[in-house]
Every structure is written in structure tokens, then in C-alpha cells.
Motif scaffolding. Structure first.
Motif, PDB file in Angstrom:
ATOM      1  N   TYR A 204       0.864  -1.176   0.000  1.00 12.64           N
ATOM      2  CA  TYR A 204       0.000   0.000   0.000  1.00 12.64           C
ATOM      3  C   TYR A 204       0.901   1.227   0.000  1.00 12.64           C
ATOM      4  CZ  TYR A 204       1.180  -0.180   4.980  1.00 12.64           C
ATOM      5  OH  TYR A 204       1.874  -0.230   6.168  1.00 12.64           O
ATOM      6  N   ASN A 218       1.159   6.072  -5.576  1.00 14.96           N
ATOM      7  CA  ASN A 218       0.081   5.169  -5.972  1.00 14.96           C
ATOM      8  C   ASN A 218       0.437   4.418  -7.248  1.00 14.96           C
ATOM      9  OD1 ASN A 218      -1.408   6.036  -3.792  1.00 14.96           O
ATOM     10  ND2 ASN A 218      -2.790   7.332  -4.968  1.00 14.96           N
ATOM     11  N   THR A 222       0.934   0.371  -7.382  1.00 14.24           N
ATOM     12  CA  THR A 222       0.066  -0.373  -8.293  1.00 14.24           C
ATOM     13  C   THR A 222       0.889  -1.168  -9.298  1.00 14.24           C
ATOM     14  OG1 THR A 222      -1.684   1.286  -8.080  1.00 14.24           O
ATOM     15  CG2 THR A 222      -1.798  -0.177  -9.979  1.00 14.24           C
ATOM     16  N   THR A 243      -3.828  -4.856  -0.339  1.00 11.45           N
ATOM     17  CA  THR A 243      -4.007  -3.962   0.815  1.00 11.45           C
ATOM     18  C   THR A 243      -4.128  -2.504   0.387  1.00 11.45           C
ATOM     19  OG1 THR A 243      -1.614  -3.659   1.118  1.00 11.45           O
ATOM     20  CG2 THR A 243      -2.634  -5.518   2.267  1.00 11.45           C
ATOM     21  N   PHE A 244      -3.841  -2.226  -0.871  1.00  7.00           N
ATOM     22  CA  PHE A 244      -3.832  -0.848  -1.354  1.00  7.00           C
ATOM     23  C   PHE A 244      -5.164  -0.163  -1.083  1.00  7.00           C
ATOM     24  CE2 PHE A 244      -4.612   2.345  -4.627  1.00  7.00           C
ATOM     25  CZ  PHE A 244      -3.470   3.117  -4.574  1.00  7.00           C
ATOM     26  N   ASP A 245      -6.264  -0.823  -1.423  1.00  9.82           N
ATOM     27  CA  ASP A 245      -7.578  -0.209  -1.255  1.00  9.82           C
ATOM     28  C   ASP A 245      -7.971  -0.054   0.200  1.00  9.82           C
ATOM     29  OD1 ASP A 245      -7.696  -3.131  -1.371  1.00  9.82           O
ATOM     30  OD2 ASP A 245      -9.858  -2.896  -1.138  1.00  9.82           O
ATOM     31  N   GLN A 248      -5.966   3.211   1.282  1.00 14.97           N
ATOM     32  CA  GLN A 248      -5.977   4.360   0.402  1.00 14.97           C
ATOM     33  C   GLN A 248      -6.666   5.575   1.010  1.00 14.97           C
ATOM     34  OE1 GLN A 248      -4.345   5.039  -2.082  1.00 14.97           O
ATOM     35  NE2 GLN A 248      -5.368   6.686  -3.168  1.00 14.97           N
ATOM     36  N   ASN A 249      -7.843   5.393   1.545  1.00 14.77           N
ATOM     37  CA  ASN A 249      -8.601   6.513   2.131  1.00 14.77           C
ATOM     38  C   ASN A 249      -8.734   6.409   3.642  1.00 14.77           C
ATOM     39  OD1 ASN A 249      -9.200   7.773  -0.431  1.00 14.77           O
ATOM     40  ND2 ASN A 249     -10.662   6.098  -0.790  1.00 14.77           N
TER      41      ASN A 249
END
Length: 279
Positions: A204, A218, A222, A243-245, A248-249
Motif C-alpha cells: 500500500y 500510488n 500499483t 491492501t492498497f484499497d 488508500q482513504n
């Protein structure tokens, strides 16, 4: 004994006790500092596995039970595998085992070999150690977290680029050799344990809330995750846990105070995703 002699004796005893207490206190402090600066993962020693025939040779026979008969976990890799940032030290590995147990499964953590700061080169070298091979051969679920330190150098690389309007290509300058070593790690793991399910923890962007690093960070993460998927798709019984999503926020909610590693809540989110992938 005269009063003066008695008080002198008591004074000497008190002084000696104070000195001993001070030495113990300093020793404990030094030990704590060493554990932070040079942390050590839990490992099997070579002597523990020397008498086990499974530790010899380049590959292991198929002896581990399927996940349906009970989950036996070994983790290896970097600080995320170890659980750095989690206040109670559980990390996503222990939390995954706990969640599986809560669901009524027979789950056991055999060994967590995660070490702060480990890069792909160090993980690859560790796979030649008899104790590490022995632990891996007992598992039917191997969790691997590695690559972030190669690419980001523990966050220093991104921090150094913050004022330079960086591009993803600058962040990923070490990606080709890192990916090559990761492929060797996965191949070696498969040789050591032909049947275990291998889970790789995707990366992430911990700096997604910094304007200078949001887009290039990002893009770099990705790109790396996509390249790992290309490697994993060619191997049996392997999967990437994204795990990125998750982060992310939710960086303020899921990152620890070092703004790089997950906190307990962040690790719990990762563990829940791992459990979901196993169902």
C-alpha cells in the motif's frame, strides 16, 4: 556490635543493593534498545532440526495436511510480517490465526520469522538455513511480506523524493532486481514445501496523504502489485492479498504513529481479508 559499626554495615549493604539495582536497570534498558534497533524474529535453530530428515535436500516430501484439517501458519519477511506498529505485537499474522480460531477452525502459529528491515536478498538467503526450512515444512499456510524495504528503503526513499516532484519510475528504480529475487523466493518456498498455500501481502502507499507523493506513490505501488501478480499467477497454490484499497482513504485510521506501518486496527483489516481469501 557497636552502634557505629552496625550503621556502617547497614550502609554498605544498602549501597551494594543500590549498585546492583542500577546495573540491572541499565542492562534492561540496553536490552530494550537492542530489541528495537536490532530486532530478531522467532526462529528454529539448526540444531533443533538437524535430526529431522525433512530438513535435508532441496525439496520436501508432501507431508503437510490440507487447510481443511487445520491451519498451520509460518510467516516470514519484513516488519509487516513481524507486526511492527501493532501495540500488542500481534500483527496480521497472529490476528489471522485468532480470527480463524474464532470461526471454529483448528489454527496454530508455528513460527513468525519476520524481522524488521528485511529485504528480499536477506529473506532469500534465510531459506538455506536448516531451521527455517524445518519450520516451513511444518506449515500448510505460509505468509510472506517483503519488497517494501527494497523499493522504499523503509520509507526513506519516498521521503527523500518528496521535494523533487518524483515520478513512479524513480520510486521503482530497484523494482526489476527486487522482482527477480521475489520470484526466486517463491520458487524456493515451493521447493521446500510443495503443497502449502503461500500468501503474499501486497503493498500500500503509506504516503498517499502527501500531495507530492500521492500520485507517484500510488502508481509505483500499483505497478509493483501488478508485477507480483504476474509472478504469482504462474505458480500453484499462491495468492496476493491486496491492501492498497484498504489503506488508500484510511491512512489516519489504519497507520501507526510512524506513518508507515499499520496500527492494530490496520493489521486487523489485513487479517480479515486473509481469512476471507481462505474461505
Amino acid at each position: 556490635m557497636k552502634p557505629h559499626a552496625s550503621s556502617s554495615f547497614i550502609w554498605r549493604i544498602t549501597s551494594i543493593a543500590s549498585i546492583i539495582a542500577t546495573v540491572l536497570l541499565i542492562g534492561g534498558f540496553v536490552y530494550a534498545i537492542q530489541d528495537v534497533v536490532n530486532p530478531v524474529g522467532s526462529t528454529y535453530s539448526a540444531s533443533e532440526s538437524a535430526s529431522n530428515p525433512q530438513t535435508t535436500g532441496n525439496s520436501a516430501a508432501s507431508t503437510v495436511p490440507p487447510l481443511s484439517d487445520g491451519v498451520r501458519v509460518v510467516a516470514l519477511g519484513d516488519s509487516l510480517a513481524k507486526g511492527t506498529g501493532d501495540d500488542d505485537g500481534s500483527g496480521f499474522v497472529r490476528r489471522t490465526v485468532d480470527l480463524l480460531q474464532q470461526k471454529g477452525m483448528n489454527a496454530k502459529l508455528i513460527s513468525n520469522l519476520g524481522i524488521n528491515g528485511q529485504k528480499t536478498e536477506q529473506v532469500l538467503a534465510s531459506l538455506d538455513q536448516a531451521g527455517v526450512k524445518h519450520a516451513l515444512q511444518q506449515a500448510n499456510l505460509i505468509m510472506l511480506s517483503v519488497g517494501a524495504n527494497d523499493l522504499f528503503n523503509g520509507g526513506e526513499a519516498l521521503g527523500n523524493l518528496q521535494q523533487q516532484s518524483p515520478k513512479a519510475s524513480q520510486i521503482l528504480k530497484n523494482a526489476p532486481e527486487t522482482a527477480a529475487r521475489l520470484q526466486k523466493i517463491l520458487t524456493r518456498l515451493r521447493e521446500i514445501n510443495p503443497d502449502a498455500q503461500i500468501i503474499y501481502l501486497g503493498l500500500y502507499n503509506p504516503f498517499g496523504d502527501l500531495p507530492e507523493l500521492r500520485v507517484p506513490g500510488n502508481q509505483a505501488v500499483t505497478s509493483w502489485n501488478t508485477s507480483v501478480m504476474d509472478i504469482i499467477n504462474k505458480q500453484p497454490h499462491m495468492m496476493l492479498i491486496p491492501t492498497f484499497d484498504l489503506f488508500q482513504n484510511n491512512l489516519n485510521k489504519y497507520l501507526s504513529s510512524d506513518h508507515f506501518h499499520p496500527n492494530g486496527t490496520g493489521y486487523e483489516q489485513i487479517a480479515e481479508r486473509v481469512v476471507q481469501s481462505l474461505q
